[in-house]
Design a protein around this motif. Structure first.
Motif, PDB file in Angstrom:
ATOM      1  N   GLU A  51       3.644  -4.613 -11.002  1.00 29.66           N
ATOM      2  CA  GLU A  51       4.126  -4.060 -10.377  1.00 29.66           C
ATOM      3  C   GLU A  51       3.564  -2.128  -9.571  1.00 29.66           C
ATOM      4  O   GLU A  51       4.363  -1.771  -8.849  1.00 29.66           O
ATOM      5  CB  GLU A  51       5.801  -3.366 -10.789  1.00 29.66           C
ATOM      6  CG  GLU A  51       6.936  -4.302 -10.144  1.00 29.66           C
ATOM      7  CD  GLU A  51       7.957  -3.981 -10.939  1.00 29.66           C
ATOM      8  OE1 GLU A  51       8.412  -2.447 -11.535  1.00 29.66           O
ATOM      9  OE2 GLU A  51       9.113  -4.991 -11.548  1.00 29.66           O
ATOM     10  N   GLU A  52       2.416  -1.567 -10.224  1.00 36.73           N
ATOM     11  CA  GLU A  52       1.582  -0.962 -10.632  1.00 36.73           C
ATOM     12  C   GLU A  52       0.061  -1.228  -9.530  1.00 36.73           C
ATOM     13  O   GLU A  52      -0.161   0.000  -8.793  1.00 36.73           O
ATOM     14  CB  GLU A  52       1.503  -0.673 -11.449  1.00 36.73           C
ATOM     15  CG  GLU A  52       2.645   0.128 -12.871  1.00 36.73           C
ATOM     16  CD  GLU A  52       1.537   0.490 -14.132  1.00 36.73           C
ATOM     17  OE1 GLU A  52       0.077   1.193 -14.069  1.00 36.73           O
ATOM     18  OE2 GLU A  52       1.834   0.515 -15.172  1.00 36.73           O
ATOM     19  N   VAL A  53       0.211  -2.130  -8.820  1.00 36.61           N
ATOM     20  CA  VAL A  53      -0.920  -2.371  -8.250  1.00 36.61           C
ATOM     21  C   VAL A  53       0.315  -3.743  -7.051  1.00 36.61           C
ATOM     22  O   VAL A  53      -0.672  -4.754  -7.001  1.00 36.61           O
ATOM     23  CB  VAL A  53      -1.834  -3.333  -8.543  1.00 36.61           C
ATOM     24  CG1 VAL A  53      -2.839  -2.625  -9.324  1.00 36.61           C
ATOM     25  CG2 VAL A  53      -1.819  -4.505  -9.931  1.00 36.61           C
ATOM     26  N   PRO A  54       1.166  -3.323  -6.602  1.00 39.46           N
ATOM     27  CA  PRO A  54       1.576  -4.345  -5.369  1.00 39.46           C
ATOM     28  C   PRO A  54       0.981  -4.713  -4.066  1.00 39.46           C
ATOM     29  O   PRO A  54       1.460  -5.960  -4.153  1.00 39.46           O
ATOM     30  CB  PRO A  54       3.084  -3.560  -5.328  1.00 39.46           C
ATOM     31  CG  PRO A  54       1.894  -2.086  -4.898  1.00 39.46           C
ATOM     32  CD  PRO A  54       1.822  -2.151  -6.302  1.00 39.46           C
ATOM     33  N   VAL A  55      -0.159  -4.593  -3.924  1.00 37.03           N
ATOM     34  CA  VAL A  55      -0.849  -4.402  -2.702  1.00 37.03           C
ATOM     35  C   VAL A  55      -1.726  -5.253  -3.090  1.00 37.03           C
ATOM     36  O   VAL A  55      -2.247  -6.802  -2.486  1.00 37.03           O
ATOM     37  CB  VAL A  55      -1.554  -3.753  -1.805  1.00 37.03           C
ATOM     38  CG1 VAL A  55      -2.190  -4.038  -0.660  1.00 37.03           C
ATOM     39  CG2 VAL A  55      -0.928  -2.404  -1.037  1.00 37.03           C
ATOM     40  N   PHE A  56      -2.394  -4.879  -4.133  1.00 37.82           N
ATOM     41  CA  PHE A  56      -3.532  -6.602  -4.802  1.00 37.82           C
ATOM     42  C   PHE A  56      -2.843  -7.221  -5.225  1.00 37.82           C
ATOM     43  O   PHE A  56      -3.638  -8.433  -4.579  1.00 37.82           O
ATOM     44  CB  PHE A  56      -4.143  -5.886  -5.849  1.00 37.82           C
ATOM     45  CG  PHE A  56      -5.302  -6.319  -6.478  1.00 37.82           C
ATOM     46  CD1 PHE A  56      -6.253  -6.814  -5.703  1.00 37.82           C
ATOM     47  CD2 PHE A  56      -5.061  -6.788  -7.991  1.00 37.82           C
ATOM     48  CE1 PHE A  56      -7.065  -7.844  -6.279  1.00 37.82           C
ATOM     49  CE2 PHE A  56      -5.621  -8.095  -7.784  1.00 37.82           C
ATOM     50  CZ  PHE A  56      -7.445  -8.814  -8.059  1.00 37.82           C
TER      51      PHE A  56
ATOM     52  N   ARG B 199      -1.334 -13.782  -5.163  1.00 38.26           N
ATOM     53  CA  ARG B 199      -0.068 -14.241  -4.139  1.00 38.26           C
ATOM     54  C   ARG B 199      -0.718 -14.878  -3.356  1.00 38.26           C
ATOM     55  O   ARG B 199      -0.821 -16.632  -3.020  1.00 38.26           O
ATOM     56  CB  ARG B 199       1.025 -14.006  -4.566  1.00 38.26           C
ATOM     57  CG  ARG B 199       1.196 -13.573  -6.399  1.00 38.26           C
ATOM     58  CD  ARG B 199       2.360 -12.667  -6.390  1.00 38.26           C
ATOM     59  NE  ARG B 199       2.885 -12.197  -7.026  1.00 38.26           N
ATOM     60  CZ  ARG B 199       2.980 -12.813  -8.370  1.00 38.26           C
ATOM     61  NH1 ARG B 199       2.931 -14.395  -7.838  1.00 38.26           N
ATOM     62  NH2 ARG B 199       3.210 -12.415  -9.997  1.00 38.26           N
ATOM     63  N   ALA B 200      -1.028 -14.700  -1.792  1.00 35.40           N
ATOM     64  CA  ALA B 200      -0.812 -14.526  -0.385  1.00 35.40           C
ATOM     65  C   ALA B 200      -2.479 -15.615  -0.508  1.00 35.40           C
ATOM     66  O   ALA B 200      -2.426 -16.691   0.096  1.00 35.40           O
ATOM     67  CB  ALA B 200      -1.376 -13.378   0.828  1.00 35.40           C
ATOM     68  N   ARG B 201      -3.273 -15.420  -1.168  1.00 36.88           N
ATOM     69  CA  ARG B 201      -4.435 -16.946  -0.792  1.00 36.88           C
ATOM     70  C   ARG B 201      -4.112 -17.539  -1.953  1.00 36.88           C
ATOM     71  O   ARG B 201      -4.459 -18.634  -1.191  1.00 36.88           O
ATOM     72  CB  ARG B 201      -5.985 -15.701  -1.863  1.00 36.88           C
ATOM     73  CG  ARG B 201      -6.824 -16.289  -1.964  1.00 36.88           C
ATOM     74  CD  ARG B 201      -7.966 -15.697  -2.909  1.00 36.88           C
ATOM     75  NE  ARG B 201      -8.337 -16.153  -4.579  1.00 36.88           N
ATOM     76  CZ  ARG B 201      -9.041 -15.854  -4.988  1.00 36.88           C
ATOM     77  NH1 ARG B 201     -10.546 -15.426  -3.977  1.00 36.88           N
ATOM     78  NH2 ARG B 201      -8.700 -15.079  -6.319  1.00 36.88           N
TER      79      ARG B 201
END
Length: 223
Positions: A175-180, A185-187
């Motif tokens: 939750e602290e690094v949502p973009v990463f 997960r997308a990869r």
């Protein structure tokens, strides 16, 4: 007939040691112990002999390391430079280079900074690769720089190939690094047929080849 008392059954005597056996065992010992604990004593123990027997067959530690590198680099495909266009040949060469070192990841730390002096097979690999670059129009003073740039990427990718699958799992900190975390997960969903390490390697390899080809054209135009 029972085994001689001075060695255990199944272990080679000093008389049956060969250079090939020593080098293959050296790679097995390295894969098991890691570079920090890879010693002549450890290798001798893996062969069931005393260290002096090794020097009789392969010389000094540096000679063994050079031989180990030759075994690893023997798996690198340089024949493609004589039958494929440069871009395709480099891609095949790079994939085989990565596979060769991914099979012996500890060899990267031990051998990557070792001079190639005395390693005939390795030097032959570089000769064929350099010829492929020169025949593709690379300036002579840019050939080694380009090969080394590719090698740096390939060896890093070889380590990534044997890294844990959850290398980038954020765990409790997601939750602290949502973009990463979302990108990781997308990869994972992007290509179910290729591992994340393979995806990264192919993306990087394509970028490297594109960039090097663009640089070659700029250098050719300047010349």
């Amino acid at each position: 007939m029972s085994a001689p008392r001075n060695r255990r059954a199944g272990r080679p005597s000093e008389g049956v040691l060969t250079r090939d056996l020593i080098l293959l065992t050296a790679l097995k010992v390295l894969n098991r112990t890691g570079p920090d604990k890879f010693t002549m004593a450890a290798l001798a123990g893996g062969l069931g002999v005393k260290p002096p027997a090794l020097y009789h067959h392969v010389g000094r530690r540096g000679d063994i390391l050079a031989g180990m590198r030759e075994y690893v680099t023997a798996g690198i495909d340089t024949s493609v430079f004589s039958v494929l266009p440069w871009r395709e040949a480099v891609a095949v060469w790079a994939r085989s280079y990565r596979a060769a070192f991914a099979a012996h990841p500890y060899a990267i730390a031990l051998l990557a900074t070792l001079p190639v002096t005395g390693a005939r097979r390795t030097l032959t690999m570089y000769e064929q690769t350099a010829r492929g670059f020169r025949e593709a129009g690379w300036p002579e003073d840019e050939v080694v720089n380009s090969i080394v740039a590719l090698e740096n990427f390939i060896l890093g990718s070889a380590l990534d190939a044997v890294a844990p699958a959850d290398m980038f799992d954020a765990g409790d900190f997601a939750e602290e690094v949502p973009v990463f975390d979302a990108a990781v997960r997308a990869r994972a969903w992007a290509d179910r047929h290729a591992s994340p390490a393979d995806q990264a390697f192919e993306a990087g390899l394509a970028a490297m080849i594109d960039g090097l080809e663009a640089r070659r054209k700029v250098l050719a135009a300047g010349a």
